[in-house]
Enzyme design. Structure first.
Site, PDB file in Angstrom:
ATOM      1  N   HIS A   1      13.589  14.641  25.735  1.00 56.58           N
ATOM      2  CA  HIS A   1      14.958  14.929  25.300  1.00 56.58           C
ATOM      3  C   HIS A   1      15.944  14.798  26.459  1.00 56.58           C
ATOM      4  O   HIS A   1      15.858  15.522  27.449  1.00 56.58           O
ATOM      5  CB  HIS A   1      14.991  16.368  24.767  1.00 56.58           C
ATOM      6  CG  HIS A   1      16.310  16.812  24.258  1.00 56.58           C
ATOM      7  ND1 HIS A   1      16.944  17.929  24.747  1.00 56.58           N
ATOM      8  CD2 HIS A   1      17.115  16.308  23.288  1.00 56.58           C
ATOM      9  CE1 HIS A   1      18.075  18.113  24.098  1.00 56.58           C
ATOM     10  NE2 HIS A   1      18.213  17.136  23.210  1.00 56.58           N
TER      11      HIS A   1
ATOM     12  N   GLU B   1      14.882  10.175  24.603  1.00 57.11           N
ATOM     13  CA  GLU B   1      16.115  10.377  23.841  1.00 57.11           C
ATOM     14  C   GLU B   1      17.283  10.465  24.805  1.00 57.11           C
ATOM     15  O   GLU B   1      17.175  11.088  25.875  1.00 57.11           O
ATOM     16  CB  GLU B   1      16.013  11.674  23.022  1.00 57.11           C
ATOM     17  CG  GLU B   1      17.118  11.867  22.002  1.00 57.11           C
ATOM     18  CD  GLU B   1      18.271  12.751  22.433  1.00 57.11           C
ATOM     19  OE1 GLU B   1      19.166  12.972  21.627  1.00 57.11           O
ATOM     20  OE2 GLU B   1      18.282  13.224  23.599  1.00 57.11           O
TER      21      GLU B   1
ATOM     22  N   ASP C   1      22.000  10.405  24.930  1.00 57.41           N
ATOM     23  CA  ASP C   1      23.270  10.507  24.209  1.00 57.41           C
ATOM     24  C   ASP C   1      24.238   9.481  24.797  1.00 57.41           C
ATOM     25  O   ASP C   1      24.395   9.409  26.022  1.00 57.41           O
ATOM     26  CB  ASP C   1      23.869  11.913  24.379  1.00 57.41           C
ATOM     27  CG  ASP C   1      22.877  12.986  23.991  1.00 57.41           C
ATOM     28  OD1 ASP C   1      22.621  13.161  22.794  1.00 57.41           O
ATOM     29  OD2 ASP C   1      22.331  13.649  24.909  1.00 57.41           O
TER      30      ASP C   1
ATOM     31  N   HIS D   1      25.991  13.913  27.312  1.00 53.62           N
ATOM     32  CA  HIS D   1      25.809  14.751  26.123  1.00 53.62           C
ATOM     33  C   HIS D   1      27.117  15.394  25.680  1.00 53.62           C
ATOM     34  O   HIS D   1      27.563  15.221  24.554  1.00 53.62           O
ATOM     35  CB  HIS D   1      24.757  15.829  26.369  1.00 53.62           C
ATOM     36  CG  HIS D   1      24.600  16.737  25.191  1.00 53.62           C
ATOM     37  ND1 HIS D   1      25.365  17.883  25.022  1.00 53.62           N
ATOM     38  CD2 HIS D   1      23.806  16.659  24.095  1.00 53.62           C
ATOM     39  CE1 HIS D   1      25.038  18.465  23.888  1.00 53.62           C
ATOM     40  NE2 HIS D   1      24.100  17.749  23.303  1.00 53.62           N
TER      41      HIS D   1
ATOM     42  N   GLU E   1      20.999   8.483  20.661  1.00 55.47           N
ATOM     43  CA  GLU E   1      21.930   9.232  19.813  1.00 55.47           C
ATOM     44  C   GLU E   1      23.359   8.775  20.060  1.00 55.47           C
ATOM     45  O   GLU E   1      23.834   8.761  21.205  1.00 55.47           O
ATOM     46  CB  GLU E   1      21.827  10.743  20.067  1.00 55.47           C
ATOM     47  CG  GLU E   1      22.783  11.483  19.119  1.00 55.47           C
ATOM     48  CD  GLU E   1      22.843  12.981  19.322  1.00 55.47           C
ATOM     49  OE1 GLU E   1      21.912  13.569  19.916  1.00 55.47           O
ATOM     50  OE2 GLU E   1      23.858  13.567  18.876  1.00 55.47           O
TER      51      GLU E   1
END
Ligand code: G3P
Ligand code: CA
Length: 301
Positions: A51, A78, A80, A93, A161
């Site tokens: 993450h 993962e 952002d 993020h 994301e």
């Protein structure tokens, strides 16, 4: 629309009772997400996703966080993605730079330090590591292109994301172009290597409409009755782990996603072993964690 490559199984005896079957790409029906394993009883070990990189050990959304995930043998990472004032795609993020960079010190008159108010040149000057630990002082905010290059070098895969897309109109097309330019969309079905996800259904739908071959995920906890509507443009559902029950996981997986395979469930963000074991027991397909080694120790895989 291209179909997802299926999976075949190659048997390998492991212990007296359990035969562990490793899933490899081939032409049969998909049994589990790439990189996961399944037993003869049909229960799968969830895929482990780092993450924001292995963000329990390195500053989130940086190159070193990807490296740390690689060091922990974690393929999927993962991140952002957001957009700067000069329309460059960077990893961040929060919608401000304040928490994970020294923007407030370098640009004291620019509060609240919104990502969208800074050029990529300005952001490239920032220290994105010291907040996490002095040894990370050299870390910078990577562009999406830089990060893809590092993942390619590391042999890693990407769960991307699209963060706060309402702030960045047209960002989906831009992300797809950067992925394509970097060679990440060359396969007929690139979902074995990259998945695009968002809390915004409109953004996920836009990705699917613009690039139907791309694997997508909706972040959230839709009502069971609403799942078929999300499945019209999604392959995965990503609920917060605290929202999960075995019944809900099964209800999601009972619906076919947009590429004709059962919707997959990725739970976030699970950071301790006992919780990881419990969530794996609910039958999820993936566990997103800051501590990939802790989760692996708890669930195997
Ligand atoms: O991948 C899902 C997870 O990252 C969503 O939460 O706030 O960490 O982006 P957040
Ligand atoms: Ca995220």
């Amino acid at each position: 629309m291209s179909k997802r490559p299926g999976s075949a199984v190659a048997a390998a005896a492991l212990g007296v009772i359990t035969l562990l079957l490793t899933v490899i790409p081939a032409g049969g029906a998909a049994a589990a997400p790439a990189g996961s394993t399944t037993t003869l009883t049909g229960t799968a070990t969830p895929l482990i996703v780092a993450h924001r990189g292995a963000s329990g050990y390195a500053p989130e959304n940086t190159l070193v966080a990807a490296d740390e995930a690689a060091r922990l043998n974690t393929e999927w990472v993962e991140i952002d993605v957001q957009r700067t004032k000069d329309r460059k795609l960077i990893l961040m993020h929060d919608t401000t730079l304040a928490r994970t960079t020294n923007a407030a010190a370098v640009f004291p008159d620019r509060a609240p330090w919104n990502v969208a108010d800074f050029t990529s040149r300005e952001i490239a000057r920032l220290d994105a590591g010291s907040w996490f630990g002095d040894e990370f002082v050299a870390e910078r905010v990577p562009t999406l292109g830089q990060f893809l290059h590092r993942l390619t070098a590391n042999g890693q895969k990407l769960l991307l994301e699209i963060k706060s897309p309402e702030l960045y109109p047209g960002v989906e097309r831009q992300i797809l172009r950067v992925l394509d330019d970097a060679g990440w969309l060359e396969e007929e079905y690139p979902g074995e290597r990259v998945v695009l996800q968002s809390f915004s259904a409109d953004s996920v739908r836009a990705v699917h409409e613009q690039a139907p071959e791309v694997k997508t995920g909706f972040l959230g906890t839709p009502k069971v009755a609403e799942l078929p509507a999300y499945a019209e443009f999604s392959d995965q559902i990503g609920p917060r782990y605290t929202d999960l029950t075995a019944e809900y996981v099964a209800a999601i997986q009972a619906v076919d996603g947009v590429h004709g395979e059962p919707l997959e469930v990725n739970a976030w963000t699970v950071n301790d072993g006992p919780t990881a074991a419990r969530i794996a027991g609910l039958g999820v397909d993936g566990i997103i964690t800051n501590f990939p080694d802790v989760v692996r120790e708890a669930i195997g895989g």
